[in-house]
Design a protein around this motif. Structure first.
Motif, mmCIF file in Angstrom:
data_model
loop_
_atom_site.group_PDB
_atom_site.id
_atom_site.type_symbol
_atom_site.label_atom_id
_atom_site.label_comp_id
_atom_site.label_asym_id
_atom_site.label_seq_id
_atom_site.Cartn_x
_atom_site.Cartn_y
_atom_site.Cartn_z
ATOM 1 N N VAL A 254 0.835 -1.203 0.000
ATOM 2 C CA VAL A 254 0.000 0.000 0.000
ATOM 3 C C VAL A 254 0.870 1.252 0.000
ATOM 4 N N ASP A 255 1.916 1.269 0.814
ATOM 5 C CA ASP A 255 2.796 2.440 0.862
ATOM 6 C C ASP A 255 3.514 2.670 -0.466
ATOM 7 N N SER A 256 3.736 1.614 -1.233
ATOM 8 C CA SER A 256 4.427 1.743 -2.522
ATOM 9 C C SER A 256 3.489 2.128 -3.654
ATOM 10 N N ASN A 257 2.219 1.817 -3.522
ATOM 11 C CA ASN A 257 1.287 1.990 -4.632
ATOM 12 C C ASN A 257 0.218 3.053 -4.397
ATOM 13 N N PHE A 258 0.141 3.583 -3.197
ATOM 14 C CA PHE A 258 -0.780 4.676 -2.891
ATOM 15 C C PHE A 258 0.004 5.792 -2.203
ATOM 16 N N ARG A 259 -0.544 6.984 -2.247
ATOM 17 C CA ARG A 259 0.141 8.140 -1.673
ATOM 18 C C ARG A 259 -0.160 8.214 -0.178
ATOM 19 N N THR A 260 0.560 7.431 0.568
ATOM 20 C CA THR A 260 0.382 7.372 2.020
ATOM 21 C C THR A 260 1.475 8.160 2.727
ATOM 22 N N ILE A 261 1.199 8.501 3.973
ATOM 23 C CA ILE A 261 2.251 8.997 4.862
ATOM 24 C C ILE A 261 2.735 7.768 5.623
ATOM 25 N N ALA A 262 3.857 7.254 5.210
ATOM 26 C CA ALA A 262 4.268 5.902 5.608
ATOM 27 C C ALA A 262 5.061 5.895 6.905
ATOM 28 N N ASP A 263 4.392 6.270 7.999
ATOM 29 C CA ASP A 263 5.042 6.156 9.302
ATOM 30 C C ASP A 263 3.990 5.790 10.349
ATOM 31 N N ARG A 264 4.475 5.418 11.522
ATOM 32 C CA ARG A 264 3.589 4.960 12.586
ATOM 33 C C ARG A 264 2.567 6.019 12.971
ATOM 34 N N GLU A 265 2.980 7.276 13.036
ATOM 35 C CA GLU A 265 2.098 8.340 13.500
ATOM 36 C C GLU A 265 0.877 8.514 12.609
ATOM 37 N N HIS A 266 0.978 8.077 11.361
ATOM 38 C CA HIS A 266 -0.123 8.243 10.411
ATOM 39 C C HIS A 266 -0.709 6.901 9.980
ATOM 40 N N ARG A 267 -0.601 5.924 10.878
ATOM 41 C CA ARG A 267 -1.133 4.593 10.568
ATOM 42 C C ARG A 267 -1.934 4.087 11.754
ATOM 43 N N ALA A 268 -3.171 3.643 11.492
ATOM 44 C CA ALA A 268 -4.077 3.137 12.528
ATOM 45 C C ALA A 268 -4.515 1.729 12.174
ATOM 46 N N MET A 269 -4.921 0.979 13.206
ATOM 47 C CA MET A 269 -5.516 -0.334 12.985
ATOM 48 C C MET A 269 -6.736 -0.486 13.873
ATOM 49 N N GLY A 270 -7.801 -1.038 13.300
ATOM 50 C CA GLY A 270 -9.010 -1.302 14.062
ATOM 51 C C GLY A 270 -9.730 -2.506 13.491
ATOM 52 N N GLY A 271 -10.675 -3.021 14.251
ATOM 53 C CA GLY A 271 -11.428 -4.165 13.757
ATOM 54 C C GLY A 271 -12.627 -4.449 14.627
ATOM 55 N N LEU A 272 -13.600 -5.108 14.033
ATOM 56 C CA LEU A 272 -14.798 -5.508 14.761
ATOM 57 C C LEU A 272 -14.709 -6.974 15.148
ATOM 58 N N SER A 273 -15.209 -7.293 16.328
ATOM 59 C CA SER A 273 -15.286 -8.672 16.809
ATOM 60 C C SER A 273 -13.928 -9.359 16.691
ATOM 61 N N MET A 274 -13.820 -10.439 15.910
ATOM 62 C CA MET A 274 -12.542 -11.120 15.772
ATOM 63 C C MET A 274 -11.479 -10.182 15.192
#
Length: 371
Positions: A254-274
């Motif tokens: 994703v960081d190579s193919n989309f224009r992301t800010i590729a560092d921890r400060e700009h990366r989140a993770m979430g999920g429902l249930s499992m």
């Protein structure tokens, strides 16, 4: 861990319908569900949240609509002279989306009247009970982002793995702008389509961004059941394959193919249930990868879990009021006492179901990447 497993399994998202207890006179203002196939009149819903079904099965001896895993419980349909079977739920259902299927003479089938959605490890029928707050995920005349299907190389799966990437409105126009990313996981028995199809994550974000309530960011959704865990088998779940797929394969792609800010400060993770369970495991195993954590009906963090607060910008905990809100409130209080930036949300009147998670995303998004 055993408590989390029990919590996830009991409330498993297969769960079908959740009824209120009140008995009332049923209003005859039924309308076709918004998820029906074109031209199909059934299933129908009324203004109170009751659902009514009609199935043509002239040779059948019994027909019922499932309410949970394997068709246990359910609404029994009654045969009419023309060979059709009809029935209405015993009580009003919770607002929002629900999976269901038919059990006809012991066999499991989908309702030909409605669209199908991947849940409980199969394509299930879906029904939508209109919600009083449904405007926040409605399709509106606002700028829209795009949901891209991508294939990325994965040694873990020994093939090209699938992910969906939501890019916000304006992403394609300004080629100089880069964006934060939320990696958002589905629940047990679902796949990478769930958050877009059942959750309307893209529409929620479009509306929030249009209203100036959320910073624009990418959302990446991929298949999280790398181990093909069967229902009730979470005790054997090994996070390692999926963690490798996500952290070592998908994020770099994703960081190579989309224009992301590729560092921890700009990366989140979430999920429902499992997906929340996966989020907790990975964020604790890989503290330098994500700075924002979100568990949606997916357990809690404790002060003992957080060895180093320095890189954590936000912990978000949520569930429905019919789940275990006291656990969320207690964990939030304990984390606040240690200085963690934690926010909790309880979805009123909902259980372990997509209305809880739609509302949770609506509350979570404005909190992300604002520091």
């Amino acid at each position: 861990m055993k408590q989390l497993q029990l919590f996830l399994v009991i409330g498993a998202l297969l769960g079908g319908f959740s009824f209120t207890n009140a008995q009332q006179t049923i209003k005859e203002d039924f309308q076709p569900s918004t998820l029906n196939q074109p031209g199909q009149e059934y299933p129908q819903v009324n203004s109170q949240g009751y659902a009514r079904f009609k199935i043509m099965a002239p040779a059948a001896d019994s027909v019922k609509v499932s309410l949970g895993l394997g068709g246990r419980g359910g609404t029994i349909l009654h045969k009419n002279a023309d060979g059709s079977w009809t029935g209405t739920t015993e009580g009003p259902m919770d607002e929002g989306f629900h999976y269901y299927h038919l059990t006809i003479d012991g066999g499991i089938f989908n309702d030909p009247g409605t669209l199908n959605f991947y849940g409980s490890t199969r394509w299930e029928s879906g029904i939508e009970i209109p919600a009083h707050d449904q405007e926040f995920y409605a399709l509106k005349d606002v700028p829209h982002g795009q949901v891209h299907k991508i294939l990325f190389p994965s040694k873990v799966t020994n093939t090209s793995a699938v992910a969906y990437v939501y890019t916000p409105p304006g992403y394609a126009k300004d080629q100089s702008k880069r964006y934060p990313v939320l990696y958002l996981q589905h629940g047990w028995g679902e796949d990478e389509t769930a958050w877009s199809n059942q959750g309307h994550a893209n529409l929620i974000m479009d509306n929030l961004i249009a209203e100036g309530k959320s910073e624009p960011f990418l959302i990446v959704m991929t298949y999280g059941m790398t181990n093909e865990i069967k229902f009730g088998g979470l005790k054997t779940f090994d996070i390692t394959p999926f963690q490798t797929k996500l952290v070592d394969e998908l994020i770099p792609y994703v960081d190579s193919n989309f224009r992301t800010i590729a560092d921890r400060e700009h990366r989140a993770m979430g999920g429902l249930s499992m997906g929340g369970m996966e989020t907790k495991m990975i964020t604790l195993n890989k503290p330098n990868t994500f700075s924002h954590y979100a568990l949606l009906s997916g357990g809690v963090y404790t002060p003992e879990d957080i060895k180093d607060q320095s890189g954590i910008q936000l912990i978000f905990l949520s569930c429905g009021s019919k789940e275990r809100p006291e656990r969320i409130k207690s964990a939030t209080s304990a984390l606040k006492n240690t200085g963690v930036n934690v926010v909790s949300y309880i979805s009123e009147g909902t259980a372990h179901e997509f209305q809880t998670w739609r509302r949770s995303l609506k509350e979570l998004a404005p909190l992300l990447f604002i520091n």
